[in-house]
Scaffold this active site. Structure first.
Site, PDB file in Angstrom:
ATOM      1  N   PRO A   1      13.641  -7.101  -3.468  1.00  0.00           N
ATOM      2  CA  PRO A   1      13.851  -8.068  -2.392  1.00  0.00           C
ATOM      3  C   PRO A   1      12.574  -8.766  -1.914  1.00  0.00           C
ATOM      4  O   PRO A   1      12.644  -9.779  -1.223  1.00  0.00           O
ATOM      5  CB  PRO A   1      14.457  -7.215  -1.256  1.00  0.00           C
TER       6      PRO A   1
ATOM      7  N   ASP B   1       4.429  -8.059   6.099  1.00  0.00           N
ATOM      8  CA  ASP B   1       4.233  -6.627   5.823  1.00  0.00           C
ATOM      9  C   ASP B   1       5.270  -6.205   4.788  1.00  0.00           C
ATOM     10  O   ASP B   1       6.229  -5.510   5.086  1.00  0.00           O
ATOM     11  CB  ASP B   1       4.402  -5.835   7.131  1.00  0.00           C
TER      12      ASP B   1
HETATM   13  N1  AG3 Z   1       3.859  -2.138   2.804  1.00  0.00           N
HETATM   14  C1  AG3 Z   1       3.684  -1.764   1.449  1.00  0.00           C
HETATM   15  C2  AG3 Z   1       2.326  -1.824   0.901  1.00  0.00           C
HETATM   16  C3  AG3 Z   1       2.373  -1.711  -0.579  1.00  0.00           C
HETATM   17  C4  AG3 Z   1       2.239  -0.326  -1.078  1.00  0.00           C
HETATM   18  N2  AG3 Z   1       2.202  -0.366  -2.502  1.00  0.00           N
HETATM   19  C5  AG3 Z   1       2.143   0.709  -3.289  1.00  0.00           C
HETATM   20  N3  AG3 Z   1       2.024   1.904  -2.786  1.00  0.00           N
HETATM   21  N4  AG3 Z   1       2.245   0.547  -4.588  1.00  0.00           N
HETATM   22  C6  AG3 Z   1       3.780  -1.048   3.664  1.00  0.00           C
HETATM   23  C7  AG3 Z   1       4.724  -1.062   4.778  1.00  0.00           C
HETATM   24  C8  AG3 Z   1       4.135  -0.335   5.907  1.00  0.00           C
HETATM   25  N5  AG3 Z   1       4.427  -0.954   7.142  1.00  0.00           N
END
Ligand code: AG3
Length: 272
Positions: free
Chosen positions: A161, A154
């Protein structure tokens, strides 16, 4: 007075949110973190100017990250999340009868912000099956062998990083850390704006796992709205699995969605 936050969804496309209030802002050891309360999407977590989640649509991403691999596996006991320090993915995993759910988040600031501003997500930290490690996921996984049934990446976008979490060497380590019928899933960005990345990941994962499948969901606050998840499976063919029923509440995921999510638009099939 109007206060807007904009994310560059690509170099030439911006998405803007009208903000009610800034709740928090800090430079953590790894990134700039902000929590805003927005008019239409509720609270939002922003890392380095990129929207990580909004309360409006976080359920889509977190349910699809978790329930698709967990139901595909069918009997997961040990699950690992790398990244996901907000707790959303962990919350969904804990709806399953797992024995242990580990979360490795590099940035303690994210975990603290989740505890303070996103109680609906960080409630997961209180579950006694959950164990939180504030460490670098890349290093964490290196010495784990044949241990986790499911590993979920996730991550943020492949900048800063998170770069190493999209590397082939890392996927090799994920493979080694999985049990013999283990499954891994990574969020792999938008096929509209990140097609090259998706293509490369698909190629790398296919060179390591017996089965590689991409599935999709609609996430309105992520670039392109159409989002991909790439799954690598060591033994179980995800397309042969059907889910009959689920015995907890979801807002997006259903057995029908599970099946439908693997059906890809023609242009996405062409990318991979
Ligand atoms: N993880 C990020 C997803 C990517 C979002 N990208 C973007 N908005 N350019 C999300 C973490 C949530 N648990």
């Amino acid at each position: 007075m109007e206060f807007w936050f904009s994310e560059y969804q690509s170099k030439n496309v911006k998405m803007s949110y009208r903000i009610r209030m800034q709740l928090h802002r800090e430079k953590t050891k790894f990134q700039e973190l902000a929590v805003f309360d927005s008019e239409d999407c509720g609270r939002m977590l922003i890392l380095d100017d990129v929207v990580q989640l909004t309360m409006k649509d976080e359920f889509v991403y977190h349910e699809m990250m978790s329930h698709v691999p967990l139901f595909t596996h069918g009997n997961a006991k040990k699950v690992l999340v790398i990244g996901g320090g907000d707790g959303g993915t962990l919350r969904e995993i804990l709806k399953h009868p797992v024995e242990e759910a580990h979360l490795v988040e590099i940035d303690e600031g994210v975990i603290e912000a989740a505890k303070n501003y996103f109680p609906e997500l960080s409630v997961a930290f209180k579950d006694e099956r959950a164990k939180i490690f504030c460490e670098d996921g890349i290093a964490f996984i290196k010495d784990k062998k044949n241990f986790y049934d499911i590993i979920i990446i996730d991550s943020t976008d492949p900048i800063g990083p998170a770069v190493g979490l999209f590397a082939k060497e890392f996927y090799n380590n994920v493979y080694e850390a999985l049990t013999e019928d283990g499954i891994f899933v990574a969020q792999t960005e938008s096929p509209f704006f990140f097609s090259e990345l998706l293509k490369r990941i698909y190629k790398d994962v296919s060179s390591i796992f017996k089965y590689t499948n991409v599935y999709i969901a609609t996430i309105p606050t992520y670039p392109g709205a159409l989002w991909t998840f790439t799954m690598g499976s060591k033994k179980i063919n995800p397309l042969e699995r059907t889910v009959d029923k689920i015995d907890f509440d979801t807002k997006y995921y259903t057995p029908e969605i599970h099946k439908a999510a693997f059906v890809l638009p023609a242009f996405v099939k062409k990318i991979i």
